[in-house]
Design a protein around this motif. Structure first.
Motif, short mmCIF file in Angstrom:
data_model
loop_
_atom_site.label_atom_id
_atom_site.label_comp_id
_atom_site.label_asym_id
_atom_site.label_seq_id
_atom_site.Cartn_x
_atom_site.Cartn_y
_atom_site.Cartn_z
N ASP A 32 27.72 22.50 6.78
CA ASP A 32 26.77 21.49 6.32
C ASP A 32 27.49 20.21 5.89
O ASP A 32 28.69 20.22 5.62
CB ASP A 32 25.86 22.03 5.22
CG ASP A 32 24.95 23.13 5.74
OD1 ASP A 32 24.69 23.17 6.96
OD2 ASP A 32 24.49 23.96 4.93
N HIS A 69 20.86 24.32 8.95
CA HIS A 69 19.44 24.02 9.16
C HIS A 69 19.26 22.50 9.22
O HIS A 69 20.18 21.74 8.92
CB HIS A 69 18.58 24.62 8.03
CG HIS A 69 18.87 24.03 6.68
ND1 HIS A 69 20.04 24.27 6.01
CD2 HIS A 69 18.14 23.20 5.90
CE1 HIS A 69 20.02 23.63 4.85
NE2 HIS A 69 18.88 22.97 4.77
N ARG A 70 18.08 22.08 9.59
CA ARG A 70 17.82 20.66 9.88
C ARG A 70 18.04 19.74 8.69
O ARG A 70 18.45 18.58 8.86
CB ARG A 70 16.39 20.50 10.41
CG ARG A 70 15.32 21.00 9.45
CD ARG A 70 13.92 20.71 9.96
NE ARG A 70 13.68 21.27 11.28
CZ ARG A 70 12.56 21.08 11.98
NH1 ARG A 70 11.58 20.37 11.46
NH2 ARG A 70 12.40 21.61 13.16
N ASP A 71 17.76 20.21 7.49
CA ASP A 71 17.91 19.34 6.32
C ASP A 71 19.35 19.20 5.85
O ASP A 71 19.62 18.51 4.88
CB ASP A 71 17.04 19.85 5.17
CG ASP A 71 15.56 19.69 5.45
OD1 ASP A 71 15.19 18.73 6.14
OD2 ASP A 71 14.76 20.53 4.99
N LYS A 103 8.10 23.83 2.33
CA LYS A 103 8.73 23.46 3.60
C LYS A 103 9.11 24.67 4.45
O LYS A 103 9.65 24.50 5.54
CB LYS A 103 9.98 22.61 3.34
CG LYS A 103 9.69 21.29 2.64
CD LYS A 103 10.94 20.44 2.55
CE LYS A 103 11.36 19.94 3.92
NZ LYS A 103 12.49 19.00 3.85
N ASP A 119 21.95 13.36 0.15
CA ASP A 119 21.49 13.15 1.53
C ASP A 119 20.95 14.42 2.17
O ASP A 119 20.28 14.36 3.20
CB ASP A 119 22.65 12.63 2.40
CG ASP A 119 23.07 11.22 2.03
OD1 ASP A 119 22.22 10.46 1.53
OD2 ASP A 119 24.25 10.88 2.22
N THR A 120 21.27 15.57 1.59
CA THR A 120 20.78 16.84 2.12
C THR A 120 19.95 17.58 1.07
O THR A 120 19.98 18.80 0.96
CB THR A 120 21.94 17.73 2.60
OG1 THR A 120 22.83 17.99 1.50
CG2 THR A 120 22.72 17.07 3.73
N LEU A 121 19.20 16.81 0.28
CA LEU A 121 18.30 17.36 -0.73
C LEU A 121 19.04 18.23 -1.74
O LEU A 121 18.57 19.28 -2.15
CB LEU A 121 17.18 18.17 -0.05
CG LEU A 121 16.38 17.43 1.04
CD1 LEU A 121 15.34 18.36 1.66
CD2 LEU A 121 15.72 16.19 0.46
N ARG A 166 20.04 27.78 3.47
CA ARG A 166 18.88 27.99 2.60
C ARG A 166 18.10 29.25 2.98
O ARG A 166 16.96 29.43 2.55
CB ARG A 166 17.99 26.75 2.60
CG ARG A 166 18.68 25.56 1.96
CD ARG A 166 17.78 24.36 1.81
NE ARG A 166 18.52 23.21 1.34
CZ ARG A 166 18.32 22.61 0.16
NH1 ARG A 166 17.45 23.09 -0.68
NH2 ARG A 166 19.03 21.54 -0.18
N SER A 192 13.69 27.35 8.42
CA SER A 192 13.38 26.36 9.45
C SER A 192 13.51 27.08 10.79
O SER A 192 14.03 28.20 10.85
CB SER A 192 14.34 25.16 9.37
OG SER A 192 15.63 25.53 9.84
N GLU A 228 17.07 22.93 16.96
CA GLU A 228 17.19 21.75 16.11
C GLU A 228 18.22 20.75 16.61
O GLU A 228 18.45 19.72 15.99
CB GLU A 228 17.47 22.19 14.66
CG GLU A 228 16.31 23.02 14.13
CD GLU A 228 16.43 23.50 12.69
OE1 GLU A 228 17.48 23.24 12.06
OE2 GLU A 228 15.49 24.13 12.21
N SER A 242 17.22 27.79 11.38
CA SER A 242 18.02 28.22 10.22
C SER A 242 19.00 29.31 10.64
O SER A 242 18.64 30.28 11.31
CB SER A 242 17.09 28.76 9.13
OG SER A 242 17.82 29.24 8.02
#
Length: 218
Positions: free
Chosen positions: A49, A74-76, A165, A30-32, A148, A129, A98, A132
């Motif tokens: 996270d 961060h957003r992801d 990204k 879900d978070t890459l 990240r 981001s 964010e 971040s």
């Protein structure tokens, strides 16, 4: 002919210890593929996270005292933040740029820095981001949960990675210099990265962290 009942594709893996009082969760789709961490502390546990919102992780969190803060680097890394807050009643912390990505949730946002307790502080490190950020844990010789912002490369060295990204590469490099100015080899012993943990090849953290970041910056 009746269809057979669906079976789980694999047994859910338990979070594993990486340092004293610090645990890492399995990578979360879900978070890459991001890696989440839990700091267990006397002033309340900090979840860094969002891990997968599955029964294994829920039971693990409950058995270790729940969650006081959920900090998003961060957003992801948002994942199933809404479900985690509902299940554990935790406070959610994210950099102010964010925070809009969490509508309907009770969120604490910050600009430059935010102190969670006597051993944990978050630092805005934009670049990967807009919002971040990293969390610094002062125990154990100093641990940076880098999201990240800094990730292990194929050699296991902590570096800023430019991807499709990446929000702003120059800001990310400036944020790297901020980390080097803020800490020393004595105050930054370890990095717990938010992804690419397979490149650590069995080492659960990046040790000798400050000097290795310095080498990357050079």
């Amino acid at each position: 002919m009746r269809p057979l009942p669906q079976q789980p594709s694999q047994t859910a893996k338990q979070p594993r210890p990486v340092l004293d009082s610090v645990f890492a969760f399995p990578p979360n789709r879900d978070t890459l593929g991001g890696t989440s961490y839990l700091i267990v502390g006397n002033e309340g546990n900090i979840l860094i996270d969002s891990p997968a919102d599955d029964p294994t992780n829920q039971d693990f969190l409950r058995s270790h005292g729940g969650v006081r803060w959920l900090f998003l680097t961060h957003r992801d890394a948002i994942g199933k933040t809404a479900a985690i807050q509902q299940n554990f009643g935790c406070e959610v912390l994210i950099q102010e740029q964010e925070a809009y990505l969490l509508p309907g949730l009770t969120v604490t946002s910050f600009s430059q820095e935010f102190t969670l307790n006597s051993t944990a502080q978050v630092i805005w490190t934009p670049g990967h981001s807009p919002g971040s950020s990293c969390l610094y844990y002062s125990d154990l010789g100093g641990v940076l949960f880098s999201g990240r912002h800094l990730l292990p490369n194929p050699l296991g060295e902590p570096v800023p990675l430019r991807t499709a990204k990446t929000f702003h590469w120059r800001r990310q490099i400036k944020s790297l210099k901020l980390i080097l100015e803020r800490f020393t080899p004595k105050t930054l012993q370890y990095i717990c990265p938010g992804a690419n943990t397979g490149f650590l090849r069995g080492k659960r953290v990046i040790d000798n962290a400050y000097l290795r970041v310095l080498s990357a910056e050079c």
